[in-house]
Design a protein around this motif. Structure first.
Motif, PDB file in Angstrom:
ATOM      1  N   LEU A   1      67.445 -23.153  -5.539  1.00 14.70           N
ATOM      2  CA  LEU A   1      67.199 -23.921  -6.765  1.00 14.70           C
ATOM      3  C   LEU A   1      66.436 -23.089  -7.797  1.00 14.70           C
ATOM      4  O   LEU A   1      66.695 -23.191  -9.002  1.00 14.70           O
ATOM      5  N   ASP A   2      65.508 -22.256  -7.335  1.00 18.02           N
ATOM      6  CA  ASP A   2      64.805 -21.349  -8.256  1.00 18.02           C
ATOM      7  C   ASP A   2      65.792 -20.375  -8.900  1.00 18.02           C
ATOM      8  O   ASP A   2      65.708 -20.091 -10.105  1.00 18.02           O
ATOM      9  N   ALA A   3      66.729 -19.863  -8.087  1.00 21.73           N
ATOM     10  CA  ALA A   3      67.741 -18.949  -8.625  1.00 21.73           C
ATOM     11  C   ALA A   3      68.618 -19.669  -9.648  1.00 21.73           C
ATOM     12  O   ALA A   3      68.944 -19.112 -10.708  1.00 21.73           O
ATOM     13  N   HIS A   4      68.986 -20.903  -9.336  1.00 21.48           N
ATOM     14  CA  HIS A   4      69.794 -21.687 -10.290  1.00 21.48           C
ATOM     15  C   HIS A   4      69.069 -21.814 -11.624  1.00 21.48           C
ATOM     16  O   HIS A   4      69.665 -21.603 -12.693  1.00 21.48           O
ATOM     17  N   ALA A   5      67.787 -22.172 -11.585  1.00 27.33           N
ATOM     18  CA  ALA A   5      67.024 -22.370 -12.818  1.00 27.33           C
ATOM     19  C   ALA A   5      66.987 -21.095 -13.654  1.00 27.33           C
ATOM     20  O   ALA A   5      67.107 -21.133 -14.893  1.00 27.33           O
ATOM     21  N   GLU A   6      66.839 -19.945 -12.984  1.00 28.30           N
ATOM     22  CA  GLU A   6      66.777 -18.674 -13.714  1.00 28.30           C
ATOM     23  C   GLU A   6      68.125 -18.330 -14.341  1.00 28.30           C
ATOM     24  O   GLU A   6      68.197 -17.902 -15.500  1.00 28.30           O
ATOM     25  N   ILE A   7      69.213 -18.515 -13.568  1.00 29.15           N
ATOM     26  CA  ILE A   7      70.540 -18.204 -14.101  1.00 29.15           C
ATOM     27  C   ILE A   7      70.887 -19.136 -15.258  1.00 29.15           C
ATOM     28  O   ILE A   7      71.463 -18.725 -16.277  1.00 29.15           O
ATOM     29  N   ALA A   8      70.530 -20.416 -15.114  1.00 32.05           N
ATOM     30  CA  ALA A   8      70.904 -21.425 -16.108  1.00 32.05           C
ATOM     31  C   ALA A   8      70.275 -21.163 -17.466  1.00 32.05           C
ATOM     32  O   ALA A   8      70.761 -21.660 -18.492  1.00 32.05           O
ATOM     33  N   GLN A   9      69.192 -20.391 -17.506  1.00 30.85           N
ATOM     34  CA  GLN A   9      68.603 -20.041 -18.793  1.00 30.85           C
ATOM     35  C   GLN A   9      69.573 -19.234 -19.649  1.00 30.85           C
ATOM     36  O   GLN A   9      69.544 -19.304 -20.880  1.00 30.85           O
ATOM     37  N   GLN A  10      70.445 -18.469 -18.983  1.00 28.83           N
ATOM     38  CA  GLN A  10      71.437 -17.658 -19.698  1.00 28.83           C
ATOM     39  C   GLN A  10      72.846 -18.240 -19.595  1.00 28.83           C
ATOM     40  O   GLN A  10      73.722 -17.893 -20.393  1.00 28.83           O
ATOM     41  N   VAL A  11      73.063 -19.096 -18.591  1.00 27.38           N
ATOM     42  CA  VAL A  11      74.383 -19.703 -18.376  1.00 27.38           C
ATOM     43  C   VAL A  11      74.188 -21.216 -18.297  1.00 27.38           C
ATOM     44  O   VAL A  11      74.125 -21.793 -17.207  1.00 27.38           O
TER      45      VAL A  11
ATOM     46  N   ALA B   1      75.957 -23.868 -18.643  1.00 25.32           N
ATOM     47  CA  ALA B   1      76.953 -24.728 -18.002  1.00 25.32           C
ATOM     48  C   ALA B   1      77.049 -24.499 -16.492  1.00 25.32           C
ATOM     49  O   ALA B   1      77.943 -25.034 -15.831  1.00 25.32           O
ATOM     50  N   LEU B   2      76.133 -23.720 -15.929  1.00 25.13           N
ATOM     51  CA  LEU B   2      76.208 -23.316 -14.518  1.00 25.13           C
ATOM     52  C   LEU B   2      76.280 -24.504 -13.561  1.00 25.13           C
ATOM     53  O   LEU B   2      75.547 -25.483 -13.710  1.00 25.13           O
ATOM     54  N   LEU B   3      77.145 -24.393 -12.573  1.00 23.95           N
ATOM     55  CA  LEU B   3      77.199 -25.340 -11.454  1.00 23.95           C
ATOM     56  C   LEU B   3      76.844 -24.586 -10.178  1.00 23.95           C
ATOM     57  O   LEU B   3      77.489 -23.589  -9.836  1.00 23.95           O
ATOM     58  N   THR B   4      75.823 -25.047  -9.496  1.00 23.51           N
ATOM     59  CA  THR B   4      75.422 -24.468  -8.213  1.00 23.51           C
ATOM     60  C   THR B   4      75.783 -25.439  -7.103  1.00 23.51           C
ATOM     61  O   THR B   4      75.382 -26.606  -7.135  1.00 23.51           O
ATOM     62  N   VAL B   5      76.562 -24.966  -6.134  1.00 28.76           N
ATOM     63  CA  VAL B   5      76.976 -25.776  -4.985  1.00 28.76           C
ATOM     64  C   VAL B   5      76.135 -25.359  -3.784  1.00 28.76           C
ATOM     65  O   VAL B   5      76.040 -24.167  -3.471  1.00 28.76           O
ATOM     66  N   ILE B   6      75.528 -26.322  -3.114  1.00 31.41           N
ATOM     67  CA  ILE B   6      74.740 -26.046  -1.910  1.00 31.41           C
ATOM     68  C   ILE B   6      75.393 -26.765  -0.740  1.00 31.41           C
ATOM     69  O   ILE B   6      75.624 -27.979  -0.793  1.00 31.41           O
TER      70      ILE B   6
ATOM     71  N   ALA C   1      64.628 -14.950  -4.396  1.00 28.59           N
ATOM     72  CA  ALA C   1      65.320 -15.807  -5.361  1.00 28.59           C
ATOM     73  C   ALA C   1      65.641 -15.055  -6.651  1.00 28.59           C
ATOM     74  O   ALA C   1      66.730 -15.235  -7.233  1.00 28.59           O
ATOM     75  N   ARG C   2      64.706 -14.229  -7.115  1.00 21.75           N
ATOM     76  CA  ARG C   2      64.944 -13.502  -8.370  1.00 21.75           C
ATOM     77  C   ARG C   2      66.099 -12.516  -8.225  1.00 21.75           C
ATOM     78  O   ARG C   2      66.972 -12.422  -9.108  1.00 21.75           O
ATOM     79  N   ALA C   3      66.143 -11.785  -7.111  1.00 18.46           N
ATOM     80  CA  ALA C   3      67.250 -10.851  -6.881  1.00 18.46           C
ATOM     81  C   ALA C   3      68.566 -11.605  -6.737  1.00 18.46           C
ATOM     82  O   ALA C   3      69.615 -11.142  -7.206  1.00 18.46           O
ATOM     83  N   LEU C   4      68.531 -12.766  -6.101  1.00 17.46           N
ATOM     84  CA  LEU C   4      69.735 -13.583  -5.968  1.00 17.46           C
ATOM     85  C   LEU C   4      70.233 -14.019  -7.339  1.00 17.46           C
ATOM     86  O   LEU C   4      71.435 -13.951  -7.632  1.00 17.46           O
ATOM     87  N   ALA C   5      69.316 -14.456  -8.190  1.00 19.64           N
ATOM     88  CA  ALA C   5      69.708 -14.881  -9.537  1.00 19.64           C
ATOM     89  C   ALA C   5      70.351 -13.729 -10.303  1.00 19.64           C
ATOM     90  O   ALA C   5      71.387 -13.913 -10.979  1.00 19.64           O
ATOM     91  N   ARG C   6      69.765 -12.538 -10.203  1.00 19.87           N
ATOM     92  CA  ARG C   6      70.332 -11.387 -10.915  1.00 19.87           C
ATOM     93  C   ARG C   6      71.727 -11.054 -10.410  1.00 19.87           C
ATOM     94  O   ARG C   6      72.637 -10.761 -11.196  1.00 19.87           O
ATOM     95  N   ALA C   7      71.905 -11.087  -9.091  1.00 23.55           N
ATOM     96  CA  ALA C   7      73.209 -10.739  -8.522  1.00 23.55           C
ATOM     97  C   ALA C   7      74.275 -11.751  -8.925  1.00 23.55           C
ATOM     98  O   ALA C   7      75.404 -11.376  -9.292  1.00 23.55           O
ATOM     99  N   VAL C   8      73.949 -13.035  -8.852  1.00 19.40           N
ATOM    100  CA  VAL C   8      74.920 -14.065  -9.222  1.00 19.40           C
ATOM    101  C   VAL C   8      75.266 -13.954 -10.705  1.00 19.40           C
ATOM    102  O   VAL C   8      76.443 -14.009 -11.101  1.00 19.40           O
ATOM    103  N   HIS C   9      74.253 -13.773 -11.539  1.00 13.70           N
ATOM    104  CA  HIS C   9      74.510 -13.660 -12.982  1.00 13.70           C
ATOM    105  C   HIS C   9      75.368 -12.433 -13.288  1.00 13.70           C
ATOM    106  O   HIS C   9      76.294 -12.493 -14.116  1.00 13.70           O
ATOM    107  N   TYR C  10      75.103 -11.333 -12.612  1.00 15.71           N
ATOM    108  CA  TYR C  10      75.896 -10.110 -12.817  1.00 15.71           C
ATOM    109  C   TYR C  10      77.365 -10.358 -12.475  1.00 15.71           C
ATOM    110  O   TYR C  10      78.267  -9.979 -13.236  1.00 15.71           O
ATOM    111  N   LEU C  11      77.624 -11.007 -11.340  1.00 17.87           N
ATOM    112  CA  LEU C  11      79.007 -11.236 -10.928  1.00 17.87           C
ATOM    113  C   LEU C  11      79.697 -12.267 -11.810  1.00 17.87           C
ATOM    114  O   LEU C  11      80.893 -12.147 -12.094  1.00 17.87           O
ATOM    115  N   LEU C  12      78.967 -13.280 -12.229  1.00 17.93           N
ATOM    116  CA  LEU C  12      79.561 -14.254 -13.144  1.00 17.93           C
ATOM    117  C   LEU C  12      79.920 -13.596 -14.480  1.00 17.93           C
ATOM    118  O   LEU C  12      80.906 -13.982 -15.127  1.00 17.93           O
TER     119      LEU C  12
END
Length: 425
Positions: A246-256, A258-263, A371-382
């Motif tokens: 959820l922390d990673a989602h919040a960080e990514i969503a600042q730049q994306v 419309a992000l949808l995170t599925v858990i 969580a921060r590294a996860l957010a960066r990796a997901v944002h990079y791939l998206l």
């Protein structure tokens, strides 16, 4: 008094408590009340005539790994009984077992229940996944002359060390295994050290497991609900990881936005708990079991159903595999890799080192430490769909090359089945 004799006496003495124990487990959702008799060794269906192959896996992952062997034995004209010990594995197996195979629950390891089970089913051979060995069952199989094979055999270093504290019991139990087909050389060495007399490297059956299926109508509806939204999924999450997701989602969503995170929690009963964590962060959340497909205003979608990973893996290009940010040893990444997903994982993957190493070497998977590294990796791939697809293709190629263990295991097991037939047992 020798440890195994004490165990047998204790399980015999405690047999009257089995009923109350199982009834309590029913209240916890850990037993199927409609099939409780099976845990006492009582069959709930007729035994098919002829040669019966018995395969057993403790829970979901172990039993799914047996599916390639099930298919191959059925092709050879055998009937196959598959047992497991969890409700989730039973539900999934009942949906995925082919014609000619059927499921029963493993009986509790009390002498009376074990004898009742074996007297009824009379298997020609017992093939257990990984290292699921119960002392009373092992002794009863030996007494009846039923060959016992460990397939896809794996025992962690920690488990081997625990067994090593009781060397006499370890030699008695592992020495009763007729053939041990280890996943790799390291596991083979540990089984030899525990007293298994015939050990070979047989490879990892999990590479041969077919991808999880998905209902076409449900898949179409799910993809339609996602639409063009950027999406990623965290799969098989465990306690302590969801907050980081959820922390990673919040960080990514600042730049994306419309992000949808599925858990997808490893234990679906945790779905409501995860939803509350998301709500506490001010995130809009939906549960698949309650709300259906994700709506446009949903930010976090908790897929708390059983048997729908095929739908997730076919709809989402980026998969984080759980039990790896927490100190849990990781979860199996083969299924998402087979379906062309880019795989992310935390540092704790000791249970699947070989496959993660192979995926990492092919640049099909990437490690994130927090969580921060996860957010960066997901944002990079998206942000780079071509890179995401390259990772997915590389992963599919890796697991394809590593497959084929089921053929070798069948060849290794056939002589034992033939010997049983010759001796008329």
């Amino acid at each position: 008094m020798p440890l195994l004799k004490l165990y047998r006496l204790a399980t015999h003495a405690l047999t009257p408590l089995a009923g109350p124990l199982l009834n309590w487990r029913v209240t916890q959702g850990r037993e199927d009340p409609a099939r409780l008799d099976e845990r006492f060794g009582v069959a709930t269906r007729e035994r098919p005539p002829g040669r019966l192959i018995w395969m057993h896996g403790a829970s979901l992952g172990e039993t799914l790994a047996l599916l390639p062997l099930v298919e191959r034995f059925i092709q050879r004209g055998a009937e196959v009984l598959v047992t497991s010990g969890t409700v989730a594995s039973a539900q999934l197996l009942c949906a995925r077992l082919p014609a000619g195979a059927f499921h029963q629950y493993m009986p509790l390891d009390a002498p009376a229940f074990v004898d009742r089970f074996l007297d009824y089913w009379r298997p020609a051979i017992a093939i257990f996944a990984e290292s699921e060995l119960w002392p009373n069952m092992v002794a009863a199989l030996r007494a009846r002359g039923v060959p016992l094979v460990l397939a896809n055999a794996r025992v962690s270093r920690q488990s081997a060390e625990r067994w090593g504290r009781f060397p006499g019991a370890a030699r008695k139990i592992f020495g009763a295994v007729d053939l041990c087909l280890a996943q790799d050389a390291d596991n083979a060495a540990r089984f030899i050290g525990l007293g298994a007399p015939y050990v070979r490297v047989g490879g990892n059956l999990k590479y041969d497991v077919p991808p999880p299926p998905a209902d076409p109508a449900a898949l179409s509806a799910f993809k339609g609900a996602i639409g063009a939204r950027p999406v990623w999924a965290a799969v098989s999450t465990h306690d302590g990881e969801d907050e980081q997701i959820l922390d990673a989602h919040a960080e990514i969503a600042q730049q994306v936005p419309a992000l949808l995170t599925v858990i997808v929690p490893r234990h679906r009963e945790r779905g409501a708990e995860i939803a509350m964590l998301a709500q506490a962060r001010g995130l809009s959340v939906a549960l698949r079991s309650r709300d259906g497909d994700p709506q446009p205003d949903v930010a976090v979608y908790v897929a708390d159903t059983v048997g729908e990973l095929g739908l997730i893996f076919r709809s989402v290009g980026i998969i984080f595999m759980g039990k790896s940010l927490a100190a849990g040893g990781g979860q199996n990444p083969i299924e998402p890799a087979k379906l062309g997903c880019a795989v992310l994982h935390g540092p704790s993957v000791d249970n699947f080192l070989e496959v993660y190493a192979a995926l990492g070497a092919a640049k099909a998977a990437a490690r994130v430490n927090d969580a921060r590294a996860l957010a960066r990796a997901v944002h990079y791939l998206l942000s780079d769909p071509k890179r995401m697809r390259r990772m997915g293709r590389a992963g599919a190629e890796v697991v394809e090359k590593l497959g084929g263990a089921s053929r070798g295991i069948i060849d290794a097991v056939e002589p034992y089945i033939a010997q049983v037939a010759i001796e008329g047992r």
